[in-house]
Design a protein around this motif. Structure first.
Motif, PDB file in Angstrom:
ATOM      1  N   LYS A 187      47.974  41.915  66.526  1.00  0.00           N
ATOM      2  CA  LYS A 187      48.634  42.484  67.717  1.00  0.00           C
ATOM      3  C   LYS A 187      47.737  43.493  68.438  1.00  0.00           C
ATOM      4  O   LYS A 187      48.207  44.373  69.141  1.00  0.00           O
ATOM      5  CB  LYS A 187      49.986  43.107  67.350  1.00  0.00           C
ATOM      6  N   GLY A 285      54.144  38.138  73.088  1.00  0.00           N
ATOM      7  CA  GLY A 285      54.714  39.284  72.399  1.00  0.00           C
ATOM      8  C   GLY A 285      55.983  39.772  73.060  1.00  0.00           C
ATOM      9  O   GLY A 285      56.127  39.728  74.283  1.00  0.00           O
ATOM     10  N   TYR A 289      57.869  43.663  68.328  1.00  0.00           N
ATOM     11  CA  TYR A 289      56.826  42.738  67.876  1.00  0.00           C
ATOM     12  C   TYR A 289      57.374  41.377  67.475  1.00  0.00           C
ATOM     13  O   TYR A 289      56.803  40.670  66.640  1.00  0.00           O
ATOM     14  CB  TYR A 289      56.015  43.347  66.733  1.00  0.00           C
TER      15      TYR A 289
END
Length: 471
Positions: A187, A285, A289
């Motif tokens: 991420k 995304g 998350y």
């Protein structure tokens, strides 16, 4: 003065400023300003007029005083993938070139000569669209390497507006994932991809998630508006905010329907397997998350262009009603063909597709519209089949959100095509989701689940079941 939270929602044709507040455990939404958003030609490129867009944002904020509103916070969402670059003095190095510009034609295939399609997908989980930020940056590097070398700040469109409001630079997570440069597993910016493509690594900002507090307004803006407020990150990618408004997601496929149609589900983890790659699904995304596993479909851009081609003599509702009277017309086009991305004339492009494929030729406004609606409904049904194949799960229902949810004909075509009930609404899903993120950040909502329950109880939902369209 009523306390409220402001949502700025900017789409392909207009921007709007909404005030939202909670009363009696229900969310209330009021549009306080609307402004145009049109691509302009600057040099050889189609660009967004970001100066005018920021003026529209400020004009909306200024209207709060006369409307008796006292904003506590503001959040901005826009479309994805587009960006600006700033130099060491925080001056614009680039225009905000539109994803519909032709500068990325053929670029994706060039990139694949350096990094395979399979590797990019396994790292990012993002679908392949020729206009993704990765290919826009590669085009810039190829044609204007000195600009990329001079860049000190990469800001996506809402990131740039947040910078203008606060003086602080961050890259928001949900929009950053659309660049195809964020690693779906960590991420964070994918350093391997950035280094392999020889992009200026230092220009990328720290990635911050939705609900992050960017800061308060610049001092000069406090003087201009007559008040201060906090700037929060919603899901700055408009689809990310819109999906927050889907009341129930466990057994539901959502369609965020507007200029684009985004059709998918919400997952805890990215799905980067071979079938997802084969069908070109994306893992964008989301809040907390989570991942929006979806397919990008051309959407109502096609009918927006038809309306423009007819010099706006028909409203969207009139085009829908004309299409409804041509139920026997059955021609369909491939709505995901790049030829429909920005043609000179959408009407002629649809007709040419039909001629080339020996299909009955749509000629009247009703037939052109019906052809597009038939094609969209078929494409949605195909995508739903693919989602169920990949997931191994049968979904019970479809929830259409956004402005396109008002189109009764296409809602009925979808339920008839899929044989699943369709729930339509809320209409202003993106602004609602934007406000919800701010409420969570301010501690007025505990989490996304509680926000979804409040949204479900606050806004009307219409149900469609398979039937004769003309009933």
């Amino acid at each position: 003065m009523r306390k409220c939270n402001l949502a700025v929602d900017i789409g392909a044709s207009n921007g709007r400023v909404f005030a939202g507040y909670v009363k009696d455990e229900h969310m209330h939404l009021k549009q306080i300003h609307r402004f145009d958003n049109q691509m302009i030609k600057k040099g050889n490129h189609f660009c967004w007029n970001i100066d005018e867009l920021f003026k529209g944002i400020k004009d909306g904020i200024k209207k709060c005083n006369s409307a008796g509103l006292q904003p506590e916070s503001i959040g901005i969402d826009t479309w994805a993938v587009d960006f600006v670059l700033l130099n060491e003095n925080d001056e614009l190095l680039t225009d905000a070139v539109s994803y519909r510009d032709s500068r990325t034609d053929g670029v994706m295939e060039e990139v694949f000569q350096s990094i395979s399609k399979e590797e990019i997908y396994s790292r990012t989980g993002i679908q392949f669209q020729k206009f993704n930020t990765l290919y826009q940056l590669y085009s810039l590097k190829k044609n204007n390497p000195e600009i990329l070398a001079s860049a000190r700040s990469f800001l996506m469109i809402p990131d740039y507006f947040n910078y203008l409001l606060t003086g602080k630079k961050v890259n928001e997570y949900t929009n950053a994932t659309s660049t195809q440069l964020v690693n779906a597993h960590t991420k964070q910016w994918d350093q391997h991809l950035i280094e392999s493509l020889d992009f200026n690594e230092s220009m990328f900002q720290e990635i911050k998630p939705p609900m992050y507090e960017v800061g308060n307004l610049r001092g000069e803006l406090v003087s201009e508006f007559g008040f201060d407020m906090k700037v929060f990150l919603p899901a700055t990618h408009d689809t990310g905010s819109a999906v927050v408004s889907v009341p129930e997601l466990d057994d539901t496929i959502y369609i965020s329907s507007g200029t684009w149609s985004l059709i998918g589900t919400e997952n805890d983890n990215p799905n980067c397997d071979e079938d997802a790659l084969k069908y070109n699904f994306t893992n964008e995304g989301g809040l907390d998350y989570r991942f929006r596993f979806l397919k990008n479909i051309m959407g109502l851009w096609m009918i927006q262009e038809v309306k423009r081609n007819y010099n706006d003599q028909y409203s969207f509702e009139e085009l829908m009603k004309l299409a409804k009277t041509t139920e026997e017309f059955s021609s369909q086009v491939n709505v995901n063909d790049d030829r429909f991305l920005k043609p000179e004339s959408m009407i002629e492009e649809v007709q040419n597709y039909c001629l080339e494929n020996k299909l009955p030729l749509p000629q009247t406004p009703g037939e052109i519209s019906r052809c597009i609606f038939n094609s969209l409904a078929f494409s949605y049904g195909q995508a739903i089949d693919q989602i169920e194949e990949i997931s191994g799960k049968t979904f019970k229902q479809i929830n259409i959100i956004g402005g396109g949810s008002q189109n009764e004909l296409i809602n009925q075509l979808i339920t008839n095509t899929t044989n699943k009930p369709v729930y339509s609404g809320p209409i202003e899903a993106t602004a609602i989701g934007n406000i919800a993120s701010q409420l969570i950040a301010l501690g007025k909502c505990r989490n996304v689940g509680e926000a979804r329950t409040m949204i479900k109880n606050s806004f009307d939902i219409t149900t469609y079941t398979p039937s004769n369209i003309n009933e």
